[in-house]
Design a protein around this motif. Structure first.
Motif: not given
Length: 297
Positions: A214-215, A263-274, A278-282
């Protein structure tokens, strides 16, 4: 140079001692804002003892370099009250895990030269007076804004104090790569309350593989040229090299402290949404850590 360390935890205390050993005038700044003095013993190849002023306003006014080593979620609340005391020439050097902590501050600090750094040196602060250099590594340093591009000389300042330090004009790439590795290791070790090395076990390692998949998709959208095999190999190397260590997120959960998940997984998810990814595991890992925080804090 006149240097102030904002947030003398393990990494901040480590740099404070080495910078003072190299001849710089170093002051510490802590959350209580009460002026005092602090002695620190550094346990390394050559043990040394250091005395620092704490929360000295004049030192802040005269500060050439402010090194910010608080947790990512503390950056805004720790830095904003100090800005009126700083000269506009004061260089701000951010050295924390995760990404996104500076974004909300840009309008307040963009008149300063701003640098970002990531380090692989290991440090453990046993108590208020003793810091141990647990592992030697390297530090990458680079500019956040155009004024920061004029401050490459800070590489020499830091390298003379605690080598090795390299200047990376594309520091954002280095930060993304560290974030990617943290996403694969920190939440899992926190949820399972295990040492990093236990992620090598097959039942857990399958999640490491899925997280990296996902990453990697998000890294591609961000323009980070790093193959999936290189990402997974780097994660596995860190797991092996730090097998006896607990991640910082593991310790934060163990001691029921706020984590850097936003600021780790949360930041990743923000960029994924942008990017519409979809990053269901994270997302699941993020939700579990946030639930833990809500239940314990």
């Amino acid at each position: 140079m006149n240097i102030t360390i904002l947030g003398p935890g393990a990494v901040g205390s480590l740099w404070a001692c080495y910078l003072q050993k190299a001849g710089h005038n170093v002051c510490l700044w802590t959350r209580n804002s009460i002026p005092s003095e602090q002695s620190l013993s550094l346990s390394a190849n050559e043990n040394s003892s250091h005395q620092f002023k704490i929360n000295d306003k004049q030192a802040l006014i005269d500060c050439d370099l402010l090194v910010i080593t608080v947790k990512a979620w503390q950056v805004e609340s720790a830095l904003l009250p100090l800005l009126p005391l700083l000269s506009k020439e004061t260089i701000l050097l951010f050295m924390h895990n995760g990404m996104g902590a500076i974004d909300n501050l840009k309008e307040h600090i963009n008149h300063h030269p701003i640098l970002q750094a990531t380090t692989t040196h290991g440090a453990l602060k046993e108590n208020n007076t003793n810091v141990i250099h647990t592992g030697y590594g390297n530090t990458s340093l680079g500019p956040f804004n155009p004024l920061g591009k004029q401050c490459q000389f800070i590489q020499d300042v830091l390298n003379h104090s605690l080598p090795s330090v390299d200047w990376n004009p594309e520091i954002n790439i280095a930060l993304w790569k560290k974030l990617a590795i943290n996403c694969a290791i920190n939440p899992l070790t926190a949820i399972h309350q295990c040492k990093n090395g236990q992620l090598e076990q097959l039942d857990i390692h399958q999640y490491v593989v899925s997280i990296c998949s996902e990453v990697h998709e998000i890294l591609q959208k961000e323009g980070i040229e790093w193959s999936y095999s290189e990402l997974l190999s780097s994660v596995n190397q860190v797991i092996k090299a730090t097998s006896a260590n607990y991640s910082s997120m593991n310790r934060d959960c163990f001691y029921q402290r706020k984590t850097e998940i936003d600021f780790i997984t949360g930041y990743l998810l923000k960029r994924a949404k942008f990017h519409g990814i979809s990053a269901p595991i994270n997302q699941s890992l993020y939700n579990q850590i946030k639930q833990f925080e809500e239940n314990t804090l």
